[in-house]
Structure formats: C-alpha cells, structure tokens
Design a protein around this motif. Structure first.
Motif, PDB file in Angstrom:
ATOM      1  N   GLU A  31       1.078  -0.969   0.418  1.00  0.00           N
ATOM      2  CA  GLU A  31       0.026  -0.068  -0.192  1.00  0.00           C
ATOM      3  C   GLU A  31       0.691   0.843  -0.333  1.00  0.00           C
ATOM      4  O   GLU A  31       0.579   2.762  -0.221  1.00  0.00           O
ATOM      5  N   LEU A  32       1.926   1.297   1.107  1.00  0.00           N
ATOM      6  CA  LEU A  32       2.962   2.244   0.753  1.00  0.00           C
ATOM      7  C   LEU A  32       3.762   2.916  -0.253  1.00  0.00           C
ATOM      8  O   LEU A  32       3.984   3.767  -0.361  1.00  0.00           O
ATOM      9  N   SER A  33       3.862   2.158  -1.117  1.00  0.00           N
ATOM     10  CA  SER A  33       4.689   1.846  -2.011  1.00  0.00           C
ATOM     11  C   SER A  33       3.778   2.185  -3.273  1.00  0.00           C
ATOM     12  O   SER A  33       4.459   1.977  -4.459  1.00  0.00           O
ATOM     13  N   GLY A  34       2.457   1.428  -3.246  1.00  0.00           N
ATOM     14  CA  GLY A  34       1.986   1.539  -4.649  1.00  0.00           C
ATOM     15  C   GLY A  34       2.211   0.483  -5.498  1.00  0.00           C
ATOM     16  O   GLY A  34       1.562   0.436  -6.888  1.00  0.00           O
ATOM     17  N   LEU A  35       2.652  -0.933  -4.371  1.00  0.00           N
ATOM     18  CA  LEU A  35       2.592  -1.882  -5.962  1.00  0.00           C
ATOM     19  C   LEU A  35       1.718  -2.917  -4.943  1.00  0.00           C
ATOM     20  O   LEU A  35       1.426  -3.283  -4.442  1.00  0.00           O
ATOM     21  N   HIS A  36       1.731  -3.989  -6.034  1.00  0.00           N
ATOM     22  CA  HIS A  36       0.764  -5.235  -5.473  1.00  0.00           C
ATOM     23  C   HIS A  36       1.709  -6.092  -3.875  1.00  0.00           C
ATOM     24  O   HIS A  36       3.001  -6.670  -4.486  1.00  0.00           O
ATOM     25  N   ARG A  37       0.868  -6.678  -3.723  1.00  0.00           N
ATOM     26  CA  ARG A  37       1.533  -7.479  -2.017  1.00  0.00           C
ATOM     27  C   ARG A  37       1.739  -8.531  -3.008  1.00  0.00           C
ATOM     28  O   ARG A  37       3.342  -9.117  -2.296  1.00  0.00           O
ATOM     29  N   THR A  38       1.708  -9.101  -4.457  1.00  0.00           N
ATOM     30  CA  THR A  38       1.757 -10.598  -4.615  1.00  0.00           C
ATOM     31  C   THR A  38       3.496 -10.025  -4.649  1.00  0.00           C
ATOM     32  O   THR A  38       4.366 -11.186  -4.459  1.00  0.00           O
ATOM     33  N   TYR A  39       3.933  -8.717  -5.609  1.00  0.00           N
ATOM     34  CA  TYR A  39       5.281  -8.792  -6.309  1.00  0.00           C
ATOM     35  C   TYR A  39       5.456  -8.079  -4.965  1.00  0.00           C
ATOM     36  O   TYR A  39       7.087  -9.085  -5.215  1.00  0.00           O
ATOM     37  N   ASN A  54      10.813   0.899  -8.773  1.00  0.00           N
ATOM     38  CA  ASN A  54       9.895  -0.037  -8.035  1.00  0.00           C
ATOM     39  C   ASN A  54      10.825  -0.318  -6.546  1.00  0.00           C
ATOM     40  O   ASN A  54      10.356  -0.008  -5.270  1.00  0.00           O
ATOM     41  N   ILE A  55      12.281   0.058  -7.094  1.00  0.00           N
ATOM     42  CA  ILE A  55      13.308   0.061  -5.874  1.00  0.00           C
ATOM     43  C   ILE A  55      12.796   1.282  -4.985  1.00  0.00           C
ATOM     44  O   ILE A  55      12.996   1.016  -3.869  1.00  0.00           O
ATOM     45  N   LYS A  56      12.710   2.222  -5.402  1.00  0.00           N
ATOM     46  CA  LYS A  56      12.796   3.424  -5.076  1.00  0.00           C
ATOM     47  C   LYS A  56      11.567   3.452  -4.397  1.00  0.00           C
ATOM     48  O   LYS A  56      11.623   4.379  -2.998  1.00  0.00           O
ATOM     49  N   LYS A  57      10.333   3.249  -5.059  1.00  0.00           N
ATOM     50  CA  LYS A  57       9.275   3.257  -4.204  1.00  0.00           C
ATOM     51  C   LYS A  57       9.259   2.517  -2.864  1.00  0.00           C
ATOM     52  O   LYS A  57       8.772   2.854  -1.939  1.00  0.00           O
ATOM     53  N   ILE A  58      10.447   1.205  -3.119  1.00  0.00           N
ATOM     54  CA  ILE A  58      10.065   0.620  -1.869  1.00  0.00           C
ATOM     55  C   ILE A  58      10.376   1.137  -0.651  1.00  0.00           C
ATOM     56  O   ILE A  58      10.604   0.876   0.292  1.00  0.00           O
ATOM     57  N   ALA A  59      12.376   1.483  -1.037  1.00  0.00           N
ATOM     58  CA  ALA A  59      13.061   2.276  -0.098  1.00  0.00           C
ATOM     59  C   ALA A  59      12.685   3.241   0.493  1.00  0.00           C
ATOM     60  O   ALA A  59      12.126   4.033   1.449  1.00  0.00           O
ATOM     61  N   ASN A  60      11.563   4.430  -0.645  1.00  0.00           N
ATOM     62  CA  ASN A  60      10.189   5.702  -0.028  1.00  0.00           C
ATOM     63  C   ASN A  60       9.685   5.242   1.068  1.00  0.00           C
ATOM     64  O   ASN A  60       8.918   5.549   2.448  1.00  0.00           O
TER      65      ASN A  60
END
Length: 79
Positions: A31-39, A54-60
């Motif tokens: 939710e926080l990263s804007g990605l899917h849980r299975t991803y 996506n690496i940046k989204k997760i780090a953020n």
C-alpha cells in the motif's frame, strides 16, 4: 570477502528485514509503495527482478535510502 551471491536474494532479504524492523506487513508495504502485495512477496523471496523505479518506491515506503537495500551481510544467501 564477498562470495558469489544472488542479488535478488540479497535485495529481497533486506526488504524483508527492513519491513520487519518497521513492524509492517507485506500488505502495508504494498500500500505504501503503490505496488501489489504478491509483487512484494515475490521480491522478498528473490523470485522477481525489480526495476529501479520500484526499488525507489520500496525504499521510500520503508523510509530508508536506496543503498541500504543492497548492503551485504554474512547471513545473506549465496548461489
């Protein structure tokens, strides 16, 4: 000395560790990263390659600097 290691396993293991340290679920990280849980699950298992965006989204979402997701620890898995 660094042995031959699997970068996807290293990255995924670090994502899981930072997520656990933050006390959030895969669902919340997604939710926080804007990605899917299975991803997120695939990334943590080292079964998915991941884009720089996506690496940046997760780090953020984890509120950490990107490089910390690539830090090598002796506990990490090797090929």
């Amino acid at each position: 000395m660094m042995k031959n290691y699997n970068i996807k396993i290293l990255f995924g293991s670090n994502v899981r560790e930072f997520r656990h340290n933050k006390g959030i679920s895969q669902e919340k990280l997604a939710e926080l990263s804007g990605l899917h849980r299975t991803y997120i699950s695939d990334v943590e298992r080292g079964s998915r390659s991941i884009s720089l965006d996506n690496i940046k989204k997760i780090a953020n979402a984890l509120e950490i600097e990107v490089f910390k997701l690539f830090i090598f620890n002796e506990e990490d898995h090797y090929d």
